[in-house]
Write an enzyme that holds these catalytic residues in place. Structure first.
Site, PDB file in Angstrom:
ATOM      1  N   ASP A 165      68.113   1.387  33.484  1.00  0.00           N
ATOM      2  CA  ASP A 165      68.490   2.749  33.090  1.00  0.00           C
ATOM      3  C   ASP A 165      68.563   3.592  34.360  1.00  0.00           C
ATOM      4  O   ASP A 165      67.616   4.272  34.736  1.00  0.00           O
ATOM      5  CB  ASP A 165      67.472   3.317  32.101  1.00  0.00           C
ATOM      6  N   ALA A 166      69.702   3.499  35.020  1.00  0.00           N
ATOM      7  CA  ALA A 166      69.879   4.113  36.339  1.00  0.00           C
ATOM      8  C   ALA A 166      70.836   5.302  36.324  1.00  0.00           C
ATOM      9  O   ALA A 166      70.850   6.106  37.244  1.00  0.00           O
ATOM     10  CB  ALA A 166      70.387   3.071  37.329  1.00  0.00           C
ATOM     11  N   LYS A 167      71.674   5.373  35.291  1.00  0.00           N
ATOM     12  CA  LYS A 167      72.634   6.473  35.111  1.00  0.00           C
ATOM     13  C   LYS A 167      73.444   6.726  36.384  1.00  0.00           C
ATOM     14  O   LYS A 167      73.617   7.862  36.824  1.00  0.00           O
ATOM     15  CB  LYS A 167      71.928   7.747  34.645  1.00  0.00           C
ATOM     16  N   ARG A 168      73.977   5.647  36.949  1.00  0.00           N
ATOM     17  CA  ARG A 168      74.788   5.767  38.152  1.00  0.00           C
ATOM     18  C   ARG A 168      76.205   6.215  37.794  1.00  0.00           C
ATOM     19  O   ARG A 168      76.583   6.242  36.628  1.00  0.00           O
ATOM     20  CB  ARG A 168      74.822   4.433  38.901  1.00  0.00           C
TER      21      ARG A 168
END
Length: 271
Positions: free
Chosen positions: A94-97
């Site tokens: 869950d990095a939301k890049r």
């Protein structure tokens, strides 16, 4: 991991539970702080106690990056432990890049090749050339932020653009991107009433649904409007499970919370 393999695990375990591994050293049991790597020690205990009840784990990378190199090492050890001990479990970074193409390629390489996650969350704001580098990886999944569970989601995501809400434009447009079959989507559990419309646009895609538990999302409502014939849902709970207790039996307490959700899911699947 393919979506077919994920679906098979859901059927086998009678669960579509995803557990968020969002480790805050201020919240974990104090005795773990004496460990050489308290973050990994906490994660390992949670995984050992709950792996039979869930089909996915989702570490939010911010909770590891906040602790610098030690945190990143703990994340690396966690994903290696999962991939070796429980390779059947779907893993989500869950990095939301989300950045321009060459930068996204490096992000994708970091999470898919170096850390060997099955999937990563990505923000779609910069468009297809920021997302397609993630989609290029075979049997890896890009989980696009579509309609999130936070209050600020209404600032942009539900605003009208060309007579359609922006999140619907994102969903519709994303279907035209190269390798879009590798897409999954984030839809918050607190937005369950939107799921019927979402399923009109993406009827078969997997949805990652955070917000059940601490944020007040309703499991039955999400399933009523969002479930497909192949289930098509990953319901995430983080704080409600992993911080069920701060005592020596924290892992057992987490397992009890996970078992409660899994039992509800089993009942829904049997209907």
């Amino acid at each position: 991991m393919t979506t077919q393999q994920l679906t098979e695990q859901i059927k086998k375990k009678k669960s579509f539970l995803c557990i968020g591994l969002d480790v805050d050293l201020n919240k974990i049991p104090k005795h773990l702080l004496k460990e050489e790597d308290p973050i990994f020690a906490f994660n390992k205990a949670i995984i050992d106690a709950t792996h039979h009840l869930c089909v996915a784990y989702k570490p939010n990378t911010a909770f590891y990056e906040a602790y610098g190199l030690k945190g990143w090492k703990a994340l690396e050890k966690t994903i290696m432990y999962l991939n070796v001990k429980h390779p059947e479990i779907f893993t989500i970074a869950d990095a939301k890049r989300g950045d321009i193409g060459n930068t996204s390629s490096m992000y994708a390489k970091a999470f898919f090749e170096d850390l060997a996650f099955d999937s990563v969350t990505v923000a779609p704001y910069m468009g297809k050339d920021s997302v397609e580098p993630f989609l290029a990886f075979e049997n890896k999944h890009t989980i696009l932020l579509a309609l999130t569970s936070n209050a600020g989601a209404f600032d942009f995501q539900t605003q009208m653009v060309n007579k359609h809400e922006l999140y619907k434009q994102v969903l519709e447009t994303s279907k035209s991107w190269h390798n879009s079959e590798n897409l999954m989507y984030v839809v918050g559990a607190t937005k369950a009433e939107y799921l019927a419309d979402i399923r009109q646009i993406i009827p078969d895609s997997f949805l990652l649904v955070p917000g059940v538990g601490a944020q007040g999302g309703n499991l039955q409502e999400v399933c009523k409007y969002g479930m497909t014939n192949a289930v098509g849902l990953l319901i995430n709970s983080s704080r409600g499970i992993i911080y069920a207790s701060e005592d020596d039996y924290f892992a057992e307490a987490a397992a009890e919370k996970a078992r409660d959700l899994q039992s509800q899911m089993e009942a829904i699947l049997s209907e």
